[in-house]
Design an enzyme around this catalytic site. Structure first.
Site, PDB file in Angstrom:
ATOM      1  CB  THR A   1      -0.848  -0.393   1.285  1.00 55.92           C
ATOM      2  OG1 THR A   1      -2.051   0.989   1.483  1.00 55.92           O
ATOM      3  CG2 THR A   1       0.185   0.209   2.830  1.00 55.92           C
TER       4      THR A   1
ATOM      5  CG  HIS B   1       5.463 -11.663  17.173  1.00 55.70           C
ATOM      6  ND1 HIS B   1       6.431 -12.112  16.548  1.00 55.70           N
ATOM      7  CD2 HIS B   1       5.988 -11.131  17.874  1.00 55.70           C
ATOM      8  CE1 HIS B   1       6.834 -12.028  17.178  1.00 55.70           C
ATOM      9  NE2 HIS B   1       6.694 -11.110  17.941  1.00 55.70           N
TER      10      HIS B   1
END
Length: 395
Positions: free
Chosen positions: A314, A366
């Site tokens: 993006t 994560h």
């Protein structure tokens, strides 16, 4: 012969659409594949084309919600019957020795843009097949036109002292879907973001040196995005944890590289996907991106082009963003955020110099991507962008 205009299947899991703006009104003649109405889904806004040439006789659902398969209008197939038309209509009908009326050669997108600008579309020279007036023809005229001051803003209606007002506007299906996905991303992932910066000098020099030749050969500009797509693909090949997803208790490592590119579409960002980006040249990548951008603005993007993807890029820099924490696009586990290029002082070889710098941000899940892998991935992007020859040599 009456034809039923039905809501088609517009993508996996989409069962309902919202009827947007009707581009034709009852009684209008239409051509094959001419857009009739806008359909707003939870992924994009699309145009529903006419299945045949004829006349739009009845609009059954002028607005609101409709399900896939619903009949929204009736179309009378065949050429307009001038024998039964009014004198005014008959006078405007083409003769056997004449040409079609000027409106017939104006494409709908061109007509809408010309109307917004207060121009007569039929008077604009057309560059399309048969002299058709395209949107690009209108844009060329607007680009050459002298700037005119905007009309004065009408005064706001008087508000009583102390009066407080709210405007309640229903969310479109696309905006509702965006809200749902963003909330789900925050709630269902262990998202962290790591940052770095890249000196854009080498890429900018390449664009300056070869940009004109590139545009002359391919017909479009060499942008920054193709460099980043190539860099992302190479980094994903080296660090496959960022090209993966979680399915239940399994980790799925993708061995293909479908890169989503976030594109502003007016109602919100949509993310069309560049399939098999590792097999494309930079020119091919730029061509796909240019095509996506044009069709998103024209509301012609296909729902299947928004599905899938293994990683997303993006670019908030086009809006002036200096830094951000991009939100993941599940089930993907990584998204790269590009930002504005700003000249600022940096240390190079013991001296302070001015360089065009871009902040980079990598958000990652994560749960399956460790900090070491995320930092290494983003550092690799930096290295490839600062020395783009590595992209060609794949080193």
């Amino acid at each position: 012969m009456a034809l039923e205009l039905k809501i088609p299947a517009v993508g996996e899991s989409i069962t309902e659409v919202e009827i947007g703006q009707w581009l034709k009104k009852e009684g209008d003649t239409v051509k094959v594949d001419e857009p009739l109405v806008e359909l707003v889904t939870d992924k994009a806004t699309l145009e529903l084309p006419s299945p045949a040439a004829g006349r739009l006789t009845k609009i059954l659902i002028p607005s609101g919600q409709a399900k896939v398969g619903d009949v929204v209008a009736l179309l009378e197939e065949g050429a307009a019957d001038t024998a039964n038309s009014t004198p005014a209509q008959a006078a405007s009908a083409p003769s056997s020795s004449g040409t079609a009326p000027s409106e017939s050669r104006v494409m709908p997108a061109a007509e809408r843009l010309a109307a917004q600008a207060g121009l007569e579309a039929a008077s604009i020279p057309g560059s399309g097949p048969g002299g058709r007036v395209l949107k690009e023809d209108v844009q060329r005229v607007l680009a050459k036109a002298p700037a005119t001051p905007p009309p004065p803003t009408p005064p706001a209606p008087p508000v009583s002292k102390g009066e407080r007002q709210d405007d309640v506007v229903p969310m479109t299906p696309l905006r509702r879907r965006i809200a749902e996905r963003l909330l789900a991303a925050k709630q269902s992932t262990a998202m962290l973001t790591t940052f770095n910066e890249a000196d854009m000098s080498a890429v900018m020099e390449l664009r300056k040196e070869y940009g004109e030749a590139f545009q002359k050969k391919y017909g479009f500009k060499l942008g920054f995005m193709s460099f980043f797509v190539k860099a992302v693909v190479q980094a994903l090949q080296e660090i496959p944890q960022l090209n993966a997803e979680i399915r239940g208790t399994d980790i799925v490592y993708h061995r293909y590289y479908d890169i989503g590119i976030a594109v502003g579409g007016g109602e919100g960002l949509v993310v069309p996907v560049i399939r098999d980006a590792d097999r494309l040249s930079m020119a091919q990548i730029e061509a796909v991106i240019a095509d996506f951008g044009a069709r998103v603005r024209e509301k012609k993007i296909k729902p299947e082009e928004l599905m899938g993807g293994t990683f997303t890029i993006t670019n908030g820099g086009i809006y002036g963003s200096l830094n951000s924490t991009p939100i993941l696009n599940p089930p993907q586990v990584g998204i790269l955020g590009m930002h504005a290029i700003v000249e600022r002082p940096v240390a190079k070889n013991g001296a302070v110099v001015i360089r065009p710098m871009m902040n980079l941000a990598l958000s990652y899940d994560h749960r399956i991507v460790d900090g070491r892998e995320a930092v290494t991935f983003l550092k690799r992007i930096k290295e490839l962008i600062e020395n783009p020859v590595r992209l060609a040599l794949e080193i």
